[in-house]
Design a protein around this motif. Structure first.
Motif, PDB file in Angstrom:
ATOM      1  N   ARG B 178      77.414 -24.646  -2.508  1.00 26.12           N
ATOM      2  CA  ARG B 178      76.132 -24.096  -2.034  1.00 26.12           C
ATOM      3  C   ARG B 178      75.200 -23.826  -3.213  1.00 26.12           C
ATOM      4  NH1 ARG B 178      77.736 -19.397   2.093  1.00 26.12           N
ATOM      5  NH2 ARG B 178      75.956 -19.985   3.333  1.00 26.12           N
ATOM      6  N   GLN B 179      73.955 -23.666  -2.868  1.00 24.20           N
ATOM      7  CA  GLN B 179      72.955 -23.431  -3.915  1.00 24.20           C
ATOM      8  C   GLN B 179      71.866 -22.490  -3.415  1.00 24.20           C
ATOM      9  OE1 GLN B 179      71.667 -27.502  -4.410  1.00 24.20           O
ATOM     10  NE2 GLN B 179      69.753 -27.142  -3.308  1.00 24.20           N
ATOM     11  N   ILE B 180      71.167 -21.886  -4.356  1.00 23.00           N
ATOM     12  CA  ILE B 180      69.957 -21.109  -4.035  1.00 23.00           C
ATOM     13  C   ILE B 180      68.797 -21.938  -4.556  1.00 23.00           C
ATOM     14  CG2 ILE B 180      68.676 -18.978  -4.478  1.00 23.00           C
ATOM     15  CD1 ILE B 180      71.402 -17.576  -4.872  1.00 23.00           C
ATOM     16  N   ASN B 181      67.762 -22.070  -3.744  1.00 21.50           N
ATOM     17  CA  ASN B 181      66.667 -22.977  -4.093  1.00 21.50           C
ATOM     18  C   ASN B 181      65.466 -22.270  -4.721  1.00 21.50           C
ATOM     19  OD1 ASN B 181      67.912 -25.307  -3.371  1.00 21.50           O
ATOM     20  ND2 ASN B 181      66.939 -25.474  -1.365  1.00 21.50           N
ATOM     21  N   PHE B 182      64.697 -23.032  -5.460  1.00 26.93           N
ATOM     22  CA  PHE B 182      63.394 -22.610  -5.966  1.00 26.93           C
ATOM     23  C   PHE B 182      62.552 -22.122  -4.780  1.00 26.93           C
ATOM     24  CE2 PHE B 182      58.981 -23.613  -6.962  1.00 26.93           C
ATOM     25  CZ  PHE B 182      58.843 -23.127  -8.230  1.00 26.93           C
ATOM     26  N   PRO B 183      61.761 -21.087  -4.892  1.00 29.02           N
ATOM     27  CA  PRO B 183      61.388 -20.339  -6.103  1.00 29.02           C
ATOM     28  C   PRO B 183      62.260 -19.111  -6.382  1.00 29.02           C
ATOM     29  CG  PRO B 183      59.919 -19.756  -4.335  1.00 29.02           C
ATOM     30  CD  PRO B 183      60.914 -20.707  -3.754  1.00 29.02           C
ATOM     31  N   ASN B 184      63.349 -18.932  -5.628  1.00 27.71           N
ATOM     32  CA  ASN B 184      64.240 -17.808  -5.947  1.00 27.71           C
ATOM     33  C   ASN B 184      65.070 -18.195  -7.164  1.00 27.71           C
ATOM     34  OD1 ASN B 184      63.489 -16.136  -3.734  1.00 27.71           O
ATOM     35  ND2 ASN B 184      64.543 -17.587  -2.417  1.00 27.71           N
ATOM     36  N   SER B 185      64.700 -17.686  -8.304  1.00 30.50           N
ATOM     37  CA  SER B 185      65.358 -18.133  -9.533  1.00 30.50           C
ATOM     38  C   SER B 185      65.556 -16.977 -10.498  1.00 30.50           C
ATOM     39  CB  SER B 185      64.509 -19.223 -10.192  1.00 30.50           C
ATOM     40  OG  SER B 185      64.954 -19.432 -11.505  1.00 30.50           O
ATOM     41  N   LEU B 186      66.802 -16.771 -10.854  1.00 31.56           N
ATOM     42  CA  LEU B 186      67.124 -15.714 -11.814  1.00 31.56           C
ATOM     43  C   LEU B 186      66.582 -16.087 -13.210  1.00 31.56           C
ATOM     44  CD1 LEU B 186      68.603 -13.115 -11.355  1.00 31.56           C
ATOM     45  CD2 LEU B 186      70.727 -14.228 -12.027  1.00 31.56           C
ATOM     46  N   GLY B 187      66.670 -17.370 -13.529  1.00 32.51           N
ATOM     47  CA  GLY B 187      66.173 -17.843 -14.828  1.00 32.51           C
ATOM     48  C   GLY B 187      64.671 -17.656 -14.938  1.00 32.51           C
ATOM     49  N   LEU B 188      63.956 -18.005 -13.875  1.00 33.84           N
ATOM     50  CA  LEU B 188      62.496 -17.862 -13.922  1.00 33.84           C
ATOM     51  C   LEU B 188      62.082 -16.391 -13.901  1.00 33.84           C
ATOM     52  CD1 LEU B 188      61.329 -20.809 -11.633  1.00 33.84           C
ATOM     53  CD2 LEU B 188      61.296 -20.699 -14.110  1.00 33.84           C
ATOM     54  N   LEU B 189      62.882 -15.560 -13.228  1.00 34.78           N
ATOM     55  CA  LEU B 189      62.608 -14.115 -13.230  1.00 34.78           C
ATOM     56  C   LEU B 189      62.693 -13.583 -14.664  1.00 34.78           C
ATOM     57  CD1 LEU B 189      62.283 -11.363 -11.646  1.00 34.78           C
ATOM     58  CD2 LEU B 189      64.775 -11.236 -11.679  1.00 34.78           C
ATOM     59  N   TYR B 190      63.764 -13.954 -15.357  1.00 35.63           N
ATOM     60  CA  TYR B 190      63.957 -13.501 -16.745  1.00 35.63           C
ATOM     61  C   TYR B 190      62.838 -14.058 -17.629  1.00 35.63           C
ATOM     62  CZ  TYR B 190      66.968 -11.413 -20.326  1.00 35.63           C
ATOM     63  OH  TYR B 190      67.484 -10.588 -21.315  1.00 35.63           O
ATOM     64  N   SER B 191      62.475 -15.315 -17.383  1.00 38.90           N
ATOM     65  CA  SER B 191      61.399 -15.935 -18.176  1.00 38.90           C
ATOM     66  C   SER B 191      60.055 -15.248 -17.919  1.00 38.90           C
ATOM     67  CB  SER B 191      61.280 -17.418 -17.835  1.00 38.90           C
ATOM     68  OG  SER B 191      62.432 -18.081 -18.256  1.00 38.90           O
ATOM     69  N   ALA B 192      59.822 -14.833 -16.666  1.00 40.78           N
ATOM     70  CA  ALA B 192      58.565 -14.139 -16.349  1.00 40.78           C
ATOM     71  C   ALA B 192      58.465 -12.843 -17.166  1.00 40.78           C
ATOM     72  CB  ALA B 192      58.503 -13.839 -14.856  1.00 40.78           C
ATOM     73  N   PHE B 193      59.576 -12.126 -17.258  1.00 43.44           N
ATOM     74  CA  PHE B 193      59.579 -10.893 -18.056  1.00 43.44           C
ATOM     75  C   PHE B 193      59.464 -11.221 -19.552  1.00 43.44           C
ATOM     76  CE2 PHE B 193      60.867  -8.907 -14.149  1.00 43.44           C
ATOM     77  CZ  PHE B 193      60.345  -7.630 -14.249  1.00 43.44           C
ATOM     78  N   THR B 194      60.060 -12.321 -19.948  1.00 46.59           N
ATOM     79  CA  THR B 194      59.953 -12.743 -21.359  1.00 46.59           C
ATOM     80  C   THR B 194      58.482 -12.950 -21.706  1.00 46.59           C
ATOM     81  OG1 THR B 194      62.098 -13.824 -21.208  1.00 46.59           O
ATOM     82  CG2 THR B 194      60.687 -14.534 -23.009  1.00 46.59           C
ATOM     83  N   ALA B 195      57.762 -13.627 -20.812  1.00 43.10           N
ATOM     84  CA  ALA B 195      56.331 -13.867 -21.049  1.00 43.10           C
ATOM     85  C   ALA B 195      55.559 -12.553 -21.021  1.00 43.10           C
ATOM     86  CB  ALA B 195      55.796 -14.823 -19.989  1.00 43.10           C
ATOM     87  N   TYR B 196      55.900 -11.680 -20.080  1.00 41.23           N
ATOM     88  CA  TYR B 196      55.190 -10.401 -19.962  1.00 41.23           C
ATOM     89  C   TYR B 196      55.390  -9.544 -21.222  1.00 41.23           C
ATOM     90  CZ  TYR B 196      53.553  -5.971 -18.083  1.00 41.23           C
ATOM     91  OH  TYR B 196      52.860  -4.796 -17.893  1.00 41.23           O
TER      92      TYR B 196
END
Lengths: 118, 607
Positions: B178-196
């Motif tokens: 099974r998989q979780i699909n975009f836009p639910n993304s732990l990696g992108l969540l972390y990256s969003a905070f990295t940018a912030y």
């Protein structure tokens, strides 16, 4: 000084303008209405459902997970074909050949064999 | 059977060659092109891998790409038909790339054939296999691992559609369930905070991880209340109102900024305690998410072992929490867990899973990664030719003399560039392209950060410790040859901090001495450990052993041989340039020792 326009550059500009107009038409007549429809019917890209209690696990697949999305993408791709064609012609006219791009990209870089060179 | 694995066009392009399932060579393009996270077709890395394998493309049986490019395009269209009117310019730019020479598919075929034409071979499209992005990650985690059977969890930003997936590996087969699909993304969540927090996405995530111990997770509730929601089956869902990364170049939305009380931090501006607290909070949320996912995967697969990959698996603090929770008996993390490792996974996955070849567990007790030393190396003869030609003064020493002299220099607080053996594959320097120093020195952390690496003063350094002595220094319950786990410094090595000093907030806390090895002890007494094993990293092991004999300290500081903003050095020239541009004291190339004071002034075009 009077600017001179060649047939090639004029054709290139016309093709580009037609491509841009076609894109704007697609955007306003297809993308935005489809997007509104998808949001209203909760058929947006996976996971945007308002039901926060619903699991987000889906079966493993690299493809879109609903037949609606599959059909939608098929039609959107079809509508994008003329646009891609126009942009391709525009690129050809611009003489943006791959060879030239490649040369431009690598000019400032080190040789691929740097690790064996002294 | 020779198989080439490729990963490129997004970030961290890489190439590898495997022969009958054995990894012959693997390297990232950035090391050759000197462009950090270089996404372009890995021409130079591939050329190296073929040279190392002593073959040409003509002799390659299969080329495997780590991603399905067409499906990625579908996901982009799916996204814009969900988010319009947002993203008009972004989609136009994407469409411009889909036609003509910059189209990734065209570029891939063209680049491969440019290389292969020299050998009189043309690769037709059907001769290049494309496999799923998350399958590549899963295969890169399972096939080199020491397990015949294991659960697999992959977590990253986004592949085709998947951002998280799980499954099982058994013998020569990987089944993703099974998989979780975009836009639910732990990696992108972390990256969003990295940018912030004012760091670069796809590059600064580990800085957020390093910043987290300086703060308290005071924003954790705010994140779990507004931004991420959990389900009992380990899945998570992001609230799209707080992000713009789906369709615009701006990553976080105004609602996000309002929630955290202001706009994103400007790059290079001062880091305040608030930023430290936000970093601590997103780190805590990520750890919780990984724990929930792993707990579910354990229940669903009933496996005792876990293999991890995907960019999020490089979060060694989260990996260690998972290890301590004992959700799984054993955990193995692919050292090149990001997209670079995808090339390896694609090749190994094709060989075992698709070709159904028999898989044998490596004779190496740890894994099949060969200590991650899969890149170019230079012989003593090549080094001497280079040094003589350039006229650089050097001393040639036997192994024994070298280890002894280097240990003495380390004791005298000298900073040493250590260039030995094959370059590492993946983001960590593991004693082949490393800068080393004495961890007992009080001044070493700030000296290394400010005068050698030219980077933020809060950044911690990692210790390399002899595997058999790791338990004496750290509370570590597993081997960590790839720096993928952290552990607390053992209590006998800790130095109590006075109450007054404990009040130091944010990055001011870095100045306090907390242990007998202060340069590698983070503010929370943690350390990102590399256990050094005699059979996979012999020279580095012997160096530390000699240092131990002289000092009774079996630990060295190990940081990557590069300066901020540059990839780790690959060649002798890169390393020498880096040595001369920084305040490093000594440079060791295999058996050659160079002292800074003896070197001529370096002119930029000299090397």
């Amino acid at each position: 000084m009077k600017r001179e326009y060649s047939v090639k550059s004029v054709t290139m500009k016309i093709v580009y303008i037609i491509a841009k107009v076609y894109y704007y038409l697609l955007w306003y007549l297809i993308f935005i209405p489809v997007s509104i429809y998808r949001r209203r019917t909760n058929r947006t890209i996976a996971g945007l459902s308002s039901d926060t209690k619903k699991t987000t696990w889906v079966s493993f697949s690299h493809k879109p997970d609903s037949s609606f999305t599959k059909k939608l993408i098929f039609w959107i791709e079809l509508m994008l074909k003329p646009l891609l064609m126009m942009l391709y012609v525009n690129d050809l006219l611009k003489n943006r050949t791959r060879k030239k791009c490649k040369k431009d990209n690598t000019e400032s870089e080190v040789s691929p064999f740097q690790y064996t060179m002294y | 059977m020779y198989i080439v694995g490729l990963s490129c066009y997004f970030h961290d392009a890489s190439a590898c060659v495997i022969r009958d399932g054995d990894i012959i060579a693997a390297a990232q393009e950035e090391r050759f092109s000197r462009i950090k996270h270089d996404p372009k077709f890995p021409e130079k890395a591939l050329t190296y891998c073929l040279q190392e394998s002593k073959i040409t493309l003509k002799e390659v049986d299969q080329i495997v790409f780590y991603d399905r490019l067409d499906q990625k395009r579908y996901r982009i269209l799916d996204t814009y038909t969900s988010f319009a009117p947002l993203g008009k310019t972004m989609l136009w730019n994407a469409i411009r790339k889909w036609c003509g020479p910059s189209n990734p598919e065209n570029d891939l075929y063209h680049s491969i054939n440019t290389l292969s034409k020299k050998d009189g071979k043309i690769f037709y499209p059907h001769e290049i296999e494309f496999v799923d992005h998350h399958f590549s990650h899963a295969a890169s985690a399972f096939f080199p691992s020491p397990y015949m059977e294991s659960a697999i969890l992959t977590i990253d930003g986004v592949g085709e559609y998947a951002t998280t997936s799980y499954g099982q590996g058994k013998d020569n087969h990987v089944t993703l369930e099974r998989q979780i699909n975009f836009p639910n993304s732990l990696g992108l969540l972390y990256s969003a905070f990295t940018a912030y927090l004012g760091f670069r996405v796809n590059s600064g995530e580990y800085k957020v991880m390093g910043l987290a111990p300086y703060g308290s997770p005071t924003f954790q509730d705010r994140i779990t209340e507004h931004i991420i929601s959990w389900n009992p089956d380990g899945t998570y869902r992001l609230n799209s109102e707080y992000f713009n990364f789906f369709a615009t170049e701006q990553i976080t939305s105004s609602k996000f900024h309002k929630l955290f009380g202001g706009p994103p931090r400007k790059r290079e501006s001062k880091i305040t305690p608030k930023e430290c607290d936000i970093a601590a909070s997103i780190q805590a949320v990520t750890e919780e998410a990984i724990l929930r996912l792993a707990t579910y995967v354990r229940e669903a697969t009933n496996q005792k072992n876990l293999c991890l990959a995907g960019g999020v698996a490089l979060n060694c603090v989260a990996n260690s929490k998972l290890l301590r929770k004992k959700t799984f008996d054993h955990i193995w993390v692919q050292p090149a867990a990001g997209d670079a490792g995808g090339a390896l996974g694609a090749a190994l996955g094709f060989y075992y899973h698709y070709q159904k070849n028999e898989r044998k567990i490596s004779m190496n007790p740890y894994d099949s990664m060969k200590g991650c030393a899969l890149g170019p190396s230079f012989s003593n003869e090549e080094i001497e030719i280079f040094l003589r030609k350039q006229g650089y003064p050097f001393e040639r020493l036997s192994d024994r003399e070298l280890f002894s002299k280097v240990s003495d220099l380390l004791v005298h607080e000298k900073v040493i560039g250590w260039f030995s053996g094959r370059m590492e594959f993946g983001p960590r320097a593991l004693g082949h392209r490393s800068i080393i120093a004495d961890p007992r020195s009080k001044k070493m952390q700030s000296l290394l950060n400010l005068k050698i690496k030219y980077r933020e003063s809060f950044r911690p350094f990692a210790p390399s410790v002899l595997a058999e002595r790791a338990g004496d220094y750290f509370e570590l319950r597993t081997d960590s040859p790839y720096m993928l786990f952290v552990a607390q410094v053992a209590s006998k090595h800790r130095i109590p901090v006075t109450e007054e000093a404990q009040k130091a907030q944010g990055i001011d806390a870095v100045k306090l001495q907390r242990s007998t090895i202060p340069a590698v002890t983070h503010v929370d007494y943690s350390a990102r450990i590399q256990t050094v094993h005699k059979d996979t990293n012999s020279r580095y092991y012997h160096l530390i052993k000699t240092f131990e004999e002289k000092t009774d300290c079996a630990v060295l500081i190990n940081t990557s041989f590069n300066v901020r903003g540059e990839p780790i050095v690959c060649t002798i020239q890169d390393a020498y340039r880096c040595f001369m541009r920084t305040e490093m004291d000594v440079f060791v190339l295999e058996n050659y020792l160079l002292r800074k004071e003896n070197q001529p002034v370096l002119f930029e075009d000299e090397t």
